[in-house]
Design an enzyme around this catalytic site. Structure first.
Site, PDB file in Angstrom:
ATOM      1  N   THR A   1      51.033  18.814   0.527  1.00  0.00           N
ATOM      2  CA  THR A   1      51.247  19.342   1.876  1.00  0.00           C
ATOM      3  C   THR A   1      50.292  20.485   2.190  1.00  0.00           C
ATOM      4  O   THR A   1      49.864  21.214   1.282  1.00  0.00           O
ATOM      5  CB  THR A   1      52.698  19.866   1.985  1.00  0.00           C
ATOM      6  OG1 THR A   1      52.824  20.612   3.203  1.00  0.00           O
ATOM      7  CG2 THR A   1      53.047  20.819   0.853  1.00  0.00           C
TER       8      THR A   1
ATOM      9  N   TYR B   1      59.174  25.437  -0.355  1.00  0.00           N
ATOM     10  CA  TYR B   1      58.739  24.037  -0.214  1.00  0.00           C
ATOM     11  C   TYR B   1      57.269  23.916  -0.647  1.00  0.00           C
ATOM     12  O   TYR B   1      56.924  23.097  -1.509  1.00  0.00           O
ATOM     13  CB  TYR B   1      58.919  23.589   1.245  1.00  0.00           C
ATOM     14  CG  TYR B   1      58.200  22.301   1.560  1.00  0.00           C
ATOM     15  CD1 TYR B   1      58.608  21.105   1.001  1.00  0.00           C
ATOM     16  CD2 TYR B   1      57.087  22.297   2.416  1.00  0.00           C
ATOM     17  CE1 TYR B   1      57.931  19.927   1.266  1.00  0.00           C
ATOM     18  CE2 TYR B   1      56.407  21.126   2.694  1.00  0.00           C
ATOM     19  CZ  TYR B   1      56.827  19.942   2.112  1.00  0.00           C
ATOM     20  OH  TYR B   1      56.151  18.791   2.374  1.00  0.00           O
TER      21      TYR B   1
END
Ligand code: UDP
Length: 322
Positions: free
Chosen positions: A114, A138
Site C-alpha cells: 500500500t 495499517y
C-alpha cells in the site's frame, strides 16, 4: 494453479476473474470474515484462515505454483483503534503463509502492499525509493511484511513482487462483482450512498490541509488496472524476474472535493456535502509515480476517474436495486 488469498474480497475477486480470463486456474483461500462467497465465481473456494496450521491441507490438495496474497484488513481508522489486530492479521498471518510456502517449495509471491507505507511523503509524485515511514498501524503492518519478504528472498529460492496500491476504486464493468465493505469507509461508495439518499450527506474529513482546495488529494486507480498489474507481476516472476517493488497509481491526484464533483456529474444527482474533522492517520497528498512498473512490466492503466466512478455507479445501482 495460483493460490489467491483473500480472493473473495474486493481486489482479490477482481484479480481472480482477470486471472481466469487470462487462462489461469485458481484456488481462492478466504475465511469469509470480510469476503463474500458469491464473489468467488471462478476457481475453487477453500475456507481457511491464513494464520492456521491447517493451511498445509490446501498445499497438499492442490499443485500450487505461486501465491497472490490479498488477505488482510484494510481500514486505516480501525488500525489506529486496534493495532494488535492488524499486526496479527496482516503481518503474523503472512509469516505463517510464507513458512508453509517454503515447506512446499512454492517460490513465487505477489503481495498487496500500500501507499500507506510511505506515511507523509517528502515529495510528490512518490517514487519507490522514497523513505518508508508509515504513520498508521495499517501501513506499518504492510511495511513489516515487505521487510519479511526481503529477508525471505535473501534466503534464496523465493521471489516476490510487492505492489503498493494507491486508492483502489471502481468495479467490474460486467457488474458481476464489485466493492462491498461492511461497514463502508471508502470515499466513492460513501458519496454514491449520499447520491441515492441512503446517507443524508457526505462528510469531508478536513478542508484545512495544505492543498489547493484544502481537502486531501489521492490517486484513484481502477481495480481492473490493479488486477492486470498482478497478472503482469506474476508472469514477470515466471520469466525469472527478480524480486521487486512497484507503485500502482494513475499518477494524477484528485481532491476529495473533485471526487465529489465527478460523482455528481456521473450520477446526475445532487446531495449535501458537509465538512467534518480530519480523520486520524490521513496524509494530505498521495500521488504515485508509476513509471517503474510502466517501464519494467509494460503496465499501463486504462481507466480515468470518470470511468472509475461510472463503473462504481453501475454497481451501486445494482446492489441497491435502482
Ligand atoms: N474521505 C472523506 N470522507 C469520507 C471518506 C473518506 O473525506 O467519508 C477522504 C479521506 O480522508 C481520504 C480520501 O477521502 O482523504 C480517501 O479515503 P478512503 O478511505 O477512500 O481511502 P484511503 O485514502 O484511506 O485509502
Amino acid at each position: 494453479m495460483i493460490l489467491v488469498t483473500g480472493g473473495a474480497g474486493y481486489i482479490g475477486s477482481h484479480t481472480n476473474k482477470a486471472l481466469h480470463n487470462a487462462g489461469y486456474d485458481t484456488v481462492v483461500l478466504d475465511n469469509l470474515s470480510k469476503g463474500y462467497e458469491n464473489f468467488v465465481k471462478w476457481g475453487t473456494l477453500e475456507n481457511y484462515d491464513i494464520g492456521s496450521s491447517d493451511l498445509r491441507e490446501v498445499f497438499e490438495k492442490y499443485d500450487i505454483d505461486g501465491v497472490i496474497h490479498f488477505a488482510g484488513f484494510i481500514s486505516v481508522a480501525e488500525s489506529v483503534e486496534m493495532p494488535q489486530k492488524y499486526l496479527k492479521n496482516n503481518y503474523k498471518n503472512t509469516i505463517n503463509l510464507l513458512k508453509v510456502m517454503r515447506e512446499y517449495g512454492v517460490d513465487k509471491f505477489i503481495f498487496s502492499s500500500t501507499a500507506a507505507v510511505y506515511g507523509n511523503p517528502e515529495k510528490i509524485p512518490i517514487t519507490e525509493d522514497s523513505n518508508l515511514k508509515p504513520i498508521n498501524p495499517y501501513g506499518h503492518s504492510k511495511w513489516l511484511v515487505e521487510k519479511a519478504l526481503e529477508r525471505e528472498a535473501e534466503k534464496g529460492d523465493f521471489n516476490y513482487v510487492a505492489l503498493r496500491y494507491f486508492n483502489a476504486s471502481g468495479c467490474d464493468f460486467d457488474g458481476q462483482i464489485g466493492e462491498f465493505h461492511d461497514p463502508e469507509t471508502h470515499l466513492i461508495p460513501l458519496i454514491l450512498d449520499a447520491a441515492i439518499g441512503k446517507r443524508d450527506c457526505i462528510y469531508i474529513y478536513g478542508d484545512d490541509y495544505d492543498t489547493p482546495d484544502g481537502t486531501c488529494i489521492r490517486d484513484y486507480i481502477h481495480v481492473n488496472d490493479l488486477a492486470d498489474a498482478h497478472i503482469k507481476a506474476y508472469e514477470y516472476l515466471c520469466n525469472e524476474g527478480e524480486s521487486d517493488v512497484f507503485n500502482l497509481g494513475n499518477g494524477q491526484g484528485f481532491s476529495v472535493r473533485e471526487v465529489i464533483e465527478m460523482c455528481k456529474k456521473v450520477t446526475g444527482r445532487d446531495f449535501e456535502v458537509k465538512v467534518d474533522e480530519r480523520r486520524e492517520g490521513d496524509p494530505a497528498r498521495l500521488v504515485a509515480d508509476s513509471s517503474k512498473i510502466r517501464n519494467k512490466l509494460g503496465w499501463t492503466p486504462q481507466y480515468d476517474l470518470e470511468k472509475i466512478v461510472e463503473s462504481a455507479w453501475m454497481w451501486h445501482q445494482k446492489i441497491n436495486g435502482i
